[in-house]
Write a protein that holds these residues in place. Structure first.
Motif, PDB file in Angstrom:
ATOM      1  N   GLU A 124      68.966 -22.836  30.393  1.00  0.00           N
ATOM      2  CA  GLU A 124      70.265 -23.798  30.781  1.00  0.00           C
ATOM      3  C   GLU A 124      70.308 -24.875  29.476  1.00  0.00           C
ATOM      4  O   GLU A 124      69.384 -25.796  29.879  1.00  0.00           O
ATOM      5  CB  GLU A 124      71.271 -23.948  32.002  1.00  0.00           C
ATOM      6  N   VAL A 125      71.247 -25.006  28.329  1.00  0.00           N
ATOM      7  CA  VAL A 125      70.882 -26.057  27.868  1.00  0.00           C
ATOM      8  C   VAL A 125      72.256 -27.414  27.951  1.00  0.00           C
ATOM      9  O   VAL A 125      73.229 -26.364  27.854  1.00  0.00           O
ATOM     10  CB  VAL A 125      70.428 -26.406  26.263  1.00  0.00           C
ATOM     11  N   ASN A 126      72.104 -28.444  27.835  1.00  0.00           N
ATOM     12  CA  ASN A 126      73.730 -29.270  26.974  1.00  0.00           C
ATOM     13  C   ASN A 126      73.568 -29.015  25.670  1.00  0.00           C
ATOM     14  O   ASN A 126      72.537 -28.585  24.638  1.00  0.00           O
ATOM     15  CB  ASN A 126      73.867 -30.431  27.843  1.00  0.00           C
ATOM     16  N   ALA A 127      75.000 -29.738  25.192  1.00  0.00           N
ATOM     17  CA  ALA A 127      75.104 -30.164  23.677  1.00  0.00           C
ATOM     18  C   ALA A 127      73.426 -30.696  23.188  1.00  0.00           C
ATOM     19  O   ALA A 127      73.289 -30.052  21.805  1.00  0.00           O
ATOM     20  CB  ALA A 127      76.029 -30.735  23.104  1.00  0.00           C
ATOM     21  N   GLU A 128      73.265 -31.998  23.700  1.00  0.00           N
ATOM     22  CA  GLU A 128      72.123 -32.941  23.354  1.00  0.00           C
ATOM     23  C   GLU A 128      70.791 -31.902  23.283  1.00  0.00           C
ATOM     24  O   GLU A 128      70.191 -31.778  22.416  1.00  0.00           O
ATOM     25  CB  GLU A 128      71.839 -33.855  23.793  1.00  0.00           C
ATOM     26  N   GLN A 129      70.438 -31.264  24.053  1.00  0.00           N
ATOM     27  CA  GLN A 129      69.335 -30.359  24.778  1.00  0.00           C
ATOM     28  C   GLN A 129      68.781 -28.619  23.827  1.00  0.00           C
ATOM     29  O   GLN A 129      67.874 -28.631  23.272  1.00  0.00           O
ATOM     30  CB  GLN A 129      69.199 -29.308  25.979  1.00  0.00           C
ATOM     31  N   TRP A 130      70.514 -28.832  23.309  1.00  0.00           N
ATOM     32  CA  TRP A 130      69.952 -27.497  22.374  1.00  0.00           C
ATOM     33  C   TRP A 130      69.645 -28.250  21.027  1.00  0.00           C
ATOM     34  O   TRP A 130      69.414 -27.220  20.595  1.00  0.00           O
ATOM     35  CB  TRP A 130      71.533 -26.554  22.217  1.00  0.00           C
ATOM     36  N   GLN A 131      70.235 -29.121  20.437  1.00  0.00           N
ATOM     37  CA  GLN A 131      70.285 -29.588  19.617  1.00  0.00           C
ATOM     38  C   GLN A 131      68.652 -30.511  19.053  1.00  0.00           C
ATOM     39  O   GLN A 131      67.789 -29.508  17.812  1.00  0.00           O
ATOM     40  CB  GLN A 131      70.881 -30.813  18.725  1.00  0.00           C
ATOM     41  N   GLN A 132      67.725 -30.480  20.340  1.00  0.00           N
ATOM     42  CA  GLN A 132      66.877 -31.259  20.882  1.00  0.00           C
ATOM     43  C   GLN A 132      65.449 -30.130  20.017  1.00  0.00           C
ATOM     44  O   GLN A 132      64.773 -29.735  19.941  1.00  0.00           O
ATOM     45  CB  GLN A 132      66.067 -31.422  21.607  1.00  0.00           C
ATOM     46  N   ALA A 133      66.284 -29.097  21.161  1.00  0.00           N
ATOM     47  CA  ALA A 133      65.610 -27.451  20.947  1.00  0.00           C
ATOM     48  C   ALA A 133      65.336 -26.873  19.892  1.00  0.00           C
ATOM     49  O   ALA A 133      63.925 -26.490  19.257  1.00  0.00           O
ATOM     50  CB  ALA A 133      66.538 -26.649  22.149  1.00  0.00           C
TER      51      ALA A 133
END
Length: 220
Positions: free
Chosen positions: A194-203
């Motif tokens: 599971e990711v939020n918007a910030e975590q997705w960009q960081q990923a």
């Protein structure tokens, strides 16, 4: 098969020979769509095939890239009489194992809400699938374009990978807003995150910085 969310199941993990990739774990997924059950990636275990039957069978089977073409896909096709879909650039190698019923080349939507996103890079015929569940979660099935290992998020580079295409695919991923990222194979890590918007960009940033190059070894 075991449930992850109200309408999403994950298959029993597969492990290749330990001496090849001791931490490699492979999964497939079943999405309970309002129109019928959609299978994504590879599902090889016979007990999972029995579970699929108990869950109502398979209406369609979608591969994310040709590495997922395996005997289980043929067994599922024969058992449930379901059409098999893949990218047109995967047709040749997939057909050596199981005959697809339909292919695609460009972005399209099935049933109006199951979105097919060609994602070349890991292989020329790699493809992702995006679905906004009526239960609220937005699922992104990335195949092996993204993976995780003990070092974090990675892109997976094999002999047939194209680095420019992979860069463009990751740039396209940045425009999406998934809640759950579902991977076909990982190394020592769960196959969903599971990711939020910030975590997705960081990923994506992390994956671009630290590609996993297996051009001299087995691919996922």
């Amino acid at each position: 098969m075991k449930p992850l969310y109200e309408d999403l199941w994950i298959s029993t993990p597969e492990f290749p020979a330990a001496e090849q990739q001791p931490e490699l774990m492979m999964h497939g997924f079943m999405l309970r769509h309002p129109r019928g059950n959609l299978l994504i990636s590879r599902v090889e275990h016979p007990q999972d095939h029995n579970a699929l039957a108990d869950l109502g069978g398979v209406m369609r089977h979608y591969l994310t890239h040709w590495h997922e073409a395996a005997p289980g896909a043929l067994a599922i096709q024969q058992r449930f009489n379901n059409p098999l879909y893949c990218h047109a650039r995967s047709l040749g190698p997939v057909s050596r194992v199981v005959e697809p019923d339909a292919t695609f080349m460009a972005q399209e939507s099935h049933f109006g809400d199951f979105h097919i996103l060609p994602s070349p890079g890991h292989t020329p015929g790699s493809c992702s699938y995006f679905y906004h569940s009526p239960w609220g979660k937005r699922y992104l099935f990335v195949g092996d374009t993204l993976t995780q290992d003990q070092s974090g998020w990675r892109t997976l580079i094999v002999a047939e990978s194209n680095l420019n295409d992979l860069h463009n695919t990751l740039a396209r991923y940045r425009t999406l807003q998934p809640d759950v990222v579902l991977m076909s194979s990982t190394r020592g890590h769960l196959s969903w995150q599971e990711v939020n918007a910030e975590q997705w960009q960081q990923a994506i940033n992390e994956a671009e910085r630290s590609p996993l190059d297996v051009r001299d070894g087995p691919s996922g």
